[in-house]
Scaffold this motif. Structure first.
Motif, PDB file in Angstrom:
ATOM      1  N   GLU A  38       0.539  -1.152   0.415  1.00 37.32           N
ATOM      2  CA  GLU A  38       0.254  -0.551  -0.317  1.00 37.32           C
ATOM      3  C   GLU A  38       0.563   1.306   0.133  1.00 37.32           C
ATOM      4  O   GLU A  38       2.094   1.850   0.731  1.00 37.32           O
ATOM      5  CB  GLU A  38      -0.592  -0.241   1.728  1.00 37.32           C
ATOM      6  N   VAL A  39       0.781   2.419  -1.070  1.00 25.50           N
ATOM      7  CA  VAL A  39       1.186   3.230  -1.193  1.00 25.50           C
ATOM      8  C   VAL A  39       0.183   4.687  -0.203  1.00 25.50           C
ATOM      9  O   VAL A  39      -0.653   4.810  -0.430  1.00 25.50           O
ATOM     10  CB  VAL A  39       1.346   3.984  -2.860  1.00 25.50           C
ATOM     11  N   GLU A  40       0.756   5.277   0.775  1.00 29.07           N
ATOM     12  CA  GLU A  40       0.131   6.083   1.159  1.00 29.07           C
ATOM     13  C   GLU A  40       0.819   8.132   1.213  1.00 29.07           C
ATOM     14  O   GLU A  40       2.277   8.196   1.088  1.00 29.07           O
ATOM     15  CB  GLU A  40       0.180   5.912   2.585  1.00 29.07           C
ATOM     16  N   THR A  47       6.097   3.223   1.224  1.00 30.09           N
ATOM     17  CA  THR A  47       5.447   2.774   1.037  1.00 30.09           C
ATOM     18  C   THR A  47       5.269   2.193   2.316  1.00 30.09           C
ATOM     19  O   THR A  47       6.488   2.108   3.587  1.00 30.09           O
ATOM     20  CB  THR A  47       6.474   1.606   0.667  1.00 30.09           C
ATOM     21  N   LEU A  48       4.179   1.225   3.234  1.00 35.13           N
ATOM     22  CA  LEU A  48       4.109   1.178   3.889  1.00 35.13           C
ATOM     23  C   LEU A  48       4.480  -0.136   5.313  1.00 35.13           C
ATOM     24  O   LEU A  48       4.682  -1.169   4.158  1.00 35.13           O
ATOM     25  CB  LEU A  48       2.133   0.712   4.552  1.00 35.13           C
ATOM     26  N   ASN A  49       4.797  -0.017   6.225  1.00 34.80           N
ATOM     27  CA  ASN A  49       5.940  -1.152   6.794  1.00 34.80           C
ATOM     28  C   ASN A  49       5.305  -1.320   8.040  1.00 34.80           C
ATOM     29  O   ASN A  49       5.022  -0.129   8.615  1.00 34.80           O
ATOM     30  CB  ASN A  49       7.937  -1.109   6.734  1.00 34.80           C
ATOM     31  N   TYR A  50       5.866  -2.210   9.222  1.00 31.57           N
ATOM     32  CA  TYR A  50       5.599  -1.910  10.239  1.00 31.57           C
ATOM     33  C   TYR A  50       5.457  -0.879  11.176  1.00 31.57           C
ATOM     34  O   TYR A  50       6.029  -0.653  12.225  1.00 31.57           O
ATOM     35  CB  TYR A  50       5.997  -3.082  10.870  1.00 31.57           C
ATOM     36  N   PRO A 100      12.095  -3.247   5.427  1.00 33.22           N
ATOM     37  CA  PRO A 100      11.650  -3.715   6.448  1.00 33.22           C
ATOM     38  C   PRO A 100      10.598  -4.385   6.139  1.00 33.22           C
ATOM     39  O   PRO A 100       9.959  -4.159   4.929  1.00 33.22           O
ATOM     40  CB  PRO A 100      11.522  -2.787   8.224  1.00 33.22           C
ATOM     41  N   PRO A 101      10.065  -5.353   6.909  1.00 33.28           N
ATOM     42  CA  PRO A 101       8.586  -6.203   6.528  1.00 33.28           C
ATOM     43  C   PRO A 101       7.120  -5.525   7.013  1.00 33.28           C
ATOM     44  O   PRO A 101       7.237  -4.528   7.137  1.00 33.28           O
ATOM     45  CB  PRO A 101       8.518  -7.434   7.305  1.00 33.28           C
ATOM     46  N   ILE A 102       6.012  -5.890   6.297  1.00 34.19           N
ATOM     47  CA  ILE A 102       4.750  -4.804   6.113  1.00 34.19           C
ATOM     48  C   ILE A 102       4.750  -6.318   7.868  1.00 34.19           C
ATOM     49  O   ILE A 102       4.624  -6.724   8.488  1.00 34.19           O
ATOM     50  CB  ILE A 102       3.945  -5.572   5.283  1.00 34.19           C
ATOM     51  N   LYS A 120      10.741  -5.093  -7.920  1.00 35.12           N
ATOM     52  CA  LYS A 120      10.492  -3.968  -6.882  1.00 35.12           C
ATOM     53  C   LYS A 120      12.271  -3.610  -6.144  1.00 35.12           C
ATOM     54  O   LYS A 120      12.843  -2.514  -6.196  1.00 35.12           O
ATOM     55  CB  LYS A 120       9.478  -4.144  -6.159  1.00 35.12           C
ATOM     56  N   ASP A 121      13.014  -4.436  -6.253  1.00 37.59           N
ATOM     57  CA  ASP A 121      14.338  -4.471  -5.767  1.00 37.59           C
ATOM     58  C   ASP A 121      15.104  -3.704  -6.481  1.00 37.59           C
ATOM     59  O   ASP A 121      14.797  -4.199  -7.928  1.00 37.59           O
ATOM     60  CB  ASP A 121      14.588  -5.697  -4.721  1.00 37.59           C
ATOM     61  N   ASP A 122      16.471  -2.944  -6.407  1.00 34.95           N
ATOM     62  CA  ASP A 122      16.878  -2.632  -7.038  1.00 34.95           C
ATOM     63  C   ASP A 122      18.299  -3.917  -7.494  1.00 34.95           C
ATOM     64  O   ASP A 122      19.072  -4.462  -6.418  1.00 34.95           O
ATOM     65  CB  ASP A 122      18.223  -1.370  -6.254  1.00 34.95           C
ATOM     66  N   PRO A 123      18.162  -4.583  -8.593  1.00 34.68           N
ATOM     67  CA  PRO A 123      18.881  -5.349  -8.622  1.00 34.68           C
ATOM     68  C   PRO A 123      20.345  -5.658  -8.414  1.00 34.68           C
ATOM     69  O   PRO A 123      20.878  -6.106  -7.974  1.00 34.68           O
ATOM     70  CB  PRO A 123      19.310  -5.380 -10.651  1.00 34.68           C
ATOM     71  N   SER A 124      20.756  -4.295  -8.273  1.00 36.28           N
ATOM     72  CA  SER A 124      22.417  -3.944  -8.396  1.00 36.28           C
ATOM     73  C   SER A 124      22.532  -4.422  -6.497  1.00 36.28           C
ATOM     74  O   SER A 124      23.899  -4.734  -6.179  1.00 36.28           O
ATOM     75  CB  SER A 124      22.876  -2.721  -8.774  1.00 36.28           C
TER      76      SER A 124
END
Lengths: 229, 581, 330
Positions: free
Chosen positions: B15-17, B21-24, B522-524, B557-561
């Motif tokens: 979810e984007v607010e 990005t929302l995480n814990y 960090p995790p949601i 969605k991660d930066d591959p580098s």
């Protein structure tokens, strides 16, 4: 216990009152049964640690009895077997009413459940009252622990150790009875308000298990302290 | 790794607010959302903050102690003040830091995620554990500031029972802290039994969880004995009940039996989680399947159980019978074996691995070095006639610092670095990490190896003044303490710095295979979007028996580098694979 | 802390082998050290070799999937177990040897208080903080911890201490309400030190005693003489010896620096104020005598009344000699 939780359950209880609202399954559990299983395991682990807690006291008793056998035999005669015996019966009855209360919750019998829990509470209160009188006699006679032991007419001086252990063991047990009473009160109120049913009775069962342990500890305590000579 | 939808699907897909990005961390705002949280991750972070504060305070006391000990004459503080300082150093480090540290912080955070669960079995109980910890810690603080106890952290009677108020307050503080430990252990056992994701069999659990399970068993079964011991001590102190008072017919040595019956298993509460972390660090940073998984798993349980039988080795000269002394010595040798087995398995895991010199790996290697010394010196102390010379000297002090600090603390700090990207979403500075580790390693050996020599030469423990002949060694030990202090302050510094300025962490910076590396960094709050289904073990770096690797590929969605370009599907035909993971 | 002696070393690690069991203890130490070095080199050596040999070369390194080797795992379980049992046996045999006293041991009683060691010899002779024993004969100490008298009516309740002579490799807790025993034989006359090694309060680290192993004849003579070796010694000089022997030095300095008690420097003739509000215009012999025999009667202002009572411990002559010594400290 029983698998009633997932049998097709009636929508009303034995008096025709609607059952407790759909039991809320916490978000991290898959379903009601999952939550129930987890709660049960938790309670049993808690009881295991309670047993370890008391085991230290029982060890102290056994060690000192071995060391001061004569003193302990002499001292234990000064405990009131009658009062202790009545208390034992009182607690056993309270365990019975507790078990019946749990059963009532499981089978949607709200009124019976409340009655049983109230009786359990009263039995527990009786236990404490009798205990109060016992303690009062001891204080009066100077049969006190350690440094405070002032009673006369004892051949063996180590009676003070006996009474030290007696008071600590029965005192700690008494504290657990008081905590138990608070818990019973809590679930009695909830049961009165119709929160428990065949779909959700875990707290009643949990408190029941705790209460049975409190009873069981007394059943070991009584013969060891009061009876063996 | 195939996935199924959980019982109550909450598709909170990233979810984007307002663009974030929302995480814990940011899911809910405000201090109350933290203080009343039931999210195990937030609770873990609050524990982390608390235990690190305790470590800082205990560490400062240690630096003060060592400063005084630069000479054996009166300086810096008076003898009574010194005695209070070492009591507080010990009590704070044992009860406020090392026992709760790994279970409360890292295990709390990682356990549910590693299992594939949304939370621990009893989230509210988890929060209560934290509050109980804070209550006990506060009481201990009051006892420290106003009471000034000086009995040593071991509270031996009759000295501790001579009616001093502060002793009662301190023992009650520790009593309360014990409940925090019990409730955490209880929570973890139920969680591991009941909250495993589909496919997560016992033999697919990461070994950190086996270690946590063993630790929790000890926490639940041993801590109540401490509780009753402290209660009896408080009653003895306050009401002269007489159980430990020889004048009233009591037995002062009985206190020691009661105390060590808990406190020996307690040292396994301290080391087992560290050993669990070791398995994770070595397997992941050598990117190699752990050697001897079942042996390591069961040795944790073995240590926990045998650990209950050896308490008397703290009491060889206490006046207990010779038979008891002999039996305890024999059993003590038995408990050494499972620890040794673990060390051998870890070294074997390095064989044939691909070892990266990341900070976690450096801490793991330090652990191997330091814990080996600590464990071997325990063998010295288990030998009956040698122990008579060494017990109650600095040799014992050195031994337990090697295992508790060289062992547990190194593992804890290594684990902190290992899971830092996951917990905070940031990478720390690797160069500074290596320097910090080196400083601590060098400083540690300077401080504590010297103390083996002091002890074998006859320097007793808990001494404010000492013989002139010991001064050079004591001075060297003190210099070492400054190096340790420098190392830890540097570490704290760059870790805090990374919170704001560190590079953003990918999901899986190390290429780990356990479930936590599936989640965001960090995790949601819910940990997983959908409950994972496990089809392979936690260290299957080269694939399962079919040559298929779990699909821990980098998330688009991660930066591959940043993510190591992990190459699945390659399978060494020469290597033997087992049927079962 | 050097007043009672020091620990003579024989090797880098260990003290001089001053008792007959020291050799066996040191042998056990050597065995376990060899075993430890072996395992340390094995573990750390393998670790270093593997860390170098298997360091990461690329992100695509293939790593081994070997997770078992039955023979190796059995070996590293059985072998350490066997070694551990062997070490246990070595330790056990030494322990048995050290635990069983020979029947003809000379018995000396030891009483530990806060914070002094009292020794009572077979003929009733006593000494404080000075342990004397004959060489070449087994000596058995019978020990207990006692209350520390503070005044005629007050005591500090007994706590646990521990009797440790590093050069002898012996140690035993001294417990109130219990008698614990220890035995040892020192073949040669020598001087060493005894240290308390169970935390016992404020002055735990100052609770030591000198150990004097004497030729048998000399020991007997000393014991017959009631433990007095101050014959002919000038009073002030004897007083200096007593100052350290009775442990006054633990709390009272002689150079003016403060500790838990007033310094003796300049004490005699000084004006002192006391905690109960009274004063003395000039410290005299009577005041010093009273302070030794009944210390809590007058406690100097600003200090705690923790001094133990020496009534029944020091003789009248010893009090005189202490006073003489204090008078010399201007």
């Amino acid at each position: 216990m029983s698998a009633d939780a997932h049998a097709a359950s009636p929508a009303v209880d034995d008096e025709g009152r609607p059952l407790s609202p759909q039991y809320h399954v916490a978000h991290h559990f898959d379903n009601a049964d999952h939550q129930f299983q987890a709660n049960k395991l938790g309670i049993w682990l808690f009881l295991a640690q309670e047993i370890m807690f008391f085991s230290g006291l029982f060890c102290a008793f056994i060690l000192f009895r071995a060391k001061y056998y004569d003193a302990f035999v002499e001292a234990h005669h000064h405990l009131d077997k009658v009062m202790g015996g009545i208390n034992t019966i009182v607690l056993i009855c309270s365990s019975l009413t507790m078990a019946l209360g749990v059963r009532a919750a499981q089978t949607n019998k709200r009124k019976l459940g409340v009655a049983m829990l109230v009786m359990t509470f009263l039995f527990a209160a009786t236990f404490l009252v009798i205990k109060y009188f016992e303690y009062h006699h001891k204080f009066h006679d100077g049969l006190l622990p350690g440094r405070h032991f002032t009673a006369e007419g004892f051949v063996h001086p180590e009676a003070n150790i006996f009474f030290g252990i007696y008071f600590v063991m029965t005192g700690v047990h008494g504290v657990h009875v008081i905590v138990g009473m608070a818990l019973i009160l809590w679930i009695t109120v909830k049961m009165y308000r119709g929160r428990f049913s065949s779909r959700y009775y875990a707290p009643v069962e949990g408190v029941g298990l705790y209460w049975h342990l409190v009873d069981l500890i007394w059943i070991y305590l009584f013969p060891l302290l009061y009876l063996i000579g | 790794m195939s996935q199924t939808v959980a019982a109550e699907g909450h598709p909170k897909d990233d979810e984007v607010e307002g663009g974030k990005t929302l995480n814990y961390w940011n899911a809910k705002k405000g201090i109350l959302s933290w203080l009343l949280t039931v999210d195990h991750k937030r609770i873990g972070i609050m524990y982390l903050f608390s235990v690190l504060t305790a470590f800082l305070a205990g560490g400062i006391f240690a630096l003060l102690l060592r400063l005084k000990l630069l000479t054996g004459h009166d300086n810096l503080v008076t003898a009574p003040q010194y005695n209070k300082l070492f009591t507080l150093h010990g009590a704070m480090m044992v009860f406020l830091f090392i026992i709760p540290a790994i279970p409360g912080s890292i295990a709390n955070f990682m356990l549910p995620i590693m299992l594939g669960a949304k939370d621990v079995a009893f989230p509210k109980l988890n929060l209560m554990s934290l509050y109980v910890y804070w209550t006990g810690a506060l009481m201990a603080l009051v006892a420290i500031v106003f009471g000034q106890i000086d009995t040593g952290w071991t509270f031996y009677t009759p000295y501790s029972a001579s009616g001093s108020g502060p002793v009662i307050l301190m023992t009650l503080a520790v009593f309360i802290l014990g409940f925090s430990s019990i409730l955490t252990g209880l929570n973890f056992i139920v969680t591991i039994h009941k909250m495993r994701a589909p496919g997560m069999t016992w033999y697919r659990l990461p070994l950190f969880l086996w270690a946590t399970y063993a630790t929790s068993l000890v926490q639940v079964l041993a801590t109540p004995v401490l509780a009753i011991t402290l209660l009896l001590l408080a009653l003895e102190s306050g009401f002269s009940v007489g159980i430990f008072d020889p004048k009233l017919g009591g037995d002062p040595v009985l206190f020691q039996h009661f105390f060590w019956f808990y406190s020996h298993p307690a040292v396994y509460i301290m080391i087992l989680p560290g050993m669990g972390i070791m398995s994770e660090l070595i397997a992941v940073h050598a990117r190699r399947k752990l050697f001897g998984y079942k042996a390591v798993a069961f040795s944790s349980i073995g240590i926990a159980l045998i650990g209950f039988l050896v308490w008397g080795h703290h009491m060889f000269i206490s006046g207990q019978s010779e038979i008891a002394t002999t039996v305890f010595s024999f059993l003590t040798f038995l408990v050494a074996i499972p620890s040794g087995i673990k060390v051998f398995n870890w070294v074997a895991t390095l064989w044939g691995g691909s070892i990266a010199f990341t900070t976690p790996m450096l801490y793991a290697l330090s652990f191997l070095f330091l814990f080996t010394i600590g464990g071997l010196t325990g063998v010295y102390l288990g030998m009956l006639n040698v122990d008579i010379h060494l017990t109650d000297t600095y040799f014992v002090v050195a031994h337990f610092h090697y295992v508790m600090m060289g062992g547990t603390v190194m593992a804890f700090v290594g684990g902190l670095h290992h899971w830092w990207p996951k917990m905070t979403g940031r990478m720390y500075n690797e160069r500074l990490g290596a320097i910090g580790c080196a400083l601590v390693f060098i400083g540690f050996n300077m401080t504590f190896f010297t103390q083996f020599i002091l002890g074998s030469r006859g320097m007793p423990r808990r001494y404010y003044n000492y013989l002139d002949q010991f001064q050079p060694l004591h001075a060297f030990s003190t210099y070492g303490s400054w190096v340790i202090g420098l190392g830890f302050f540097l570490t704290l510094g760059y870790l805090l710095h990374s919170l704001k300025y560190g590079a953003k962490a990918p999901r899986n910076p190390w290429g780990g295979k356990s479930l936590e590396w599936l989640t965001e960094s960090p995790p949601i709050t819910e940990n997983f979007h959908d409950t994972p289904v496990v089809t392979s073990g936690p260290y299957d770096f080269m694939g399962d028996e079919h040559g298929i690797t779990p699909a821990l590929q980098h998330h688009p969605k991660d930066d591959p580098s940043h993510t190591p370009a992990y190459d699945p599907g390659h399978h060494d035909p020469a290597a033997k694979t087992e049927e079962k993971s | 802390m050097n007043e009672h002696g020091h620990i003579e070393l024989s090797t880098f690690w260990l003290p001089r082998q001053s008792s007959t069991i020291a050799h066996q203890v040191d042998f056990a130490w050597n065995v376990v050290t060899l075993v430890s070095i072996f395992f340390f080199v094995l573990v750390v050596g393998a670790m270093l070799i593997f860390v170098w040999r298997y360091r990461r070369r690329t992100e695509h390194d293939i790593t081994s999937t070997v997770e078992h080797n039955f023979r190796l795992e059995v070996a590293w379980t059985i072998l350490p177990l066997a070694i551990c049992i062997g070490l246990f046996v070595v330790g056990f045999r030494g322990y048995v040897n050290a635990s069983v006293p020979p029947g003809d041991a000379l018995e000396i009683k030891v009483v530990a208080t806060q914070w002094a060691w009292d020794f009572i010899y077979p003929n009733g002779t006593k000494s404080r903080n000075e342990f004397r024993m004959p060489a070449g004969r087994p000596v058995k100490v019978i020990m207990s911890a006692a209350d520390t008298p503070k005044s005629d009516t007050e005591v500090r309740p007994a706590v646990i201490h521990s009797f440790f002579i590093p050069e002898f490799r012996v140690k035993q807790d001294v417990v109130p309400g219990l008698y614990t025993t220890l035995w040892f034989t020192a073949p040669e006359p020598l001087d060493t030190i005894l240290l308390c090694t169970e935390y016992c309060g404020d002055n735990h680290s100052k609770m030591s005693a000198s150990v004097k192993v004497m030729e048998n004849a000399a020991f007997n003579e000393w014991m017959e003489n009631g433990g007095d070796d101050a014959k002919g010694m000038p009073p002030a000089e004897h007083g200096l010896k007593l100052y350290s022997k009775y442990g006054c030095n633990a709390c009272h300095t002689i150079d003016g620096s403060p500790r838990q008690a007033p310094s003796f420097k300049g004490l005699f003739g000084r004006k002192e104020a006391f905690n109960d509000g009274s004063e003395i215009a000039a410290v005299d012999e009577n005041y010093i005598r009273e302070s030794i025999l009944n210390p809590t009667a007058k406690v100097v202002k600003g200090y705690q009344g923790i001094m133990p009572m020496f009534k029944g411990v020091v003789t009248d002559k010893e009090v005189d000699d202490l006073i003489a010594f204090i008078k010399t400290l201007k």
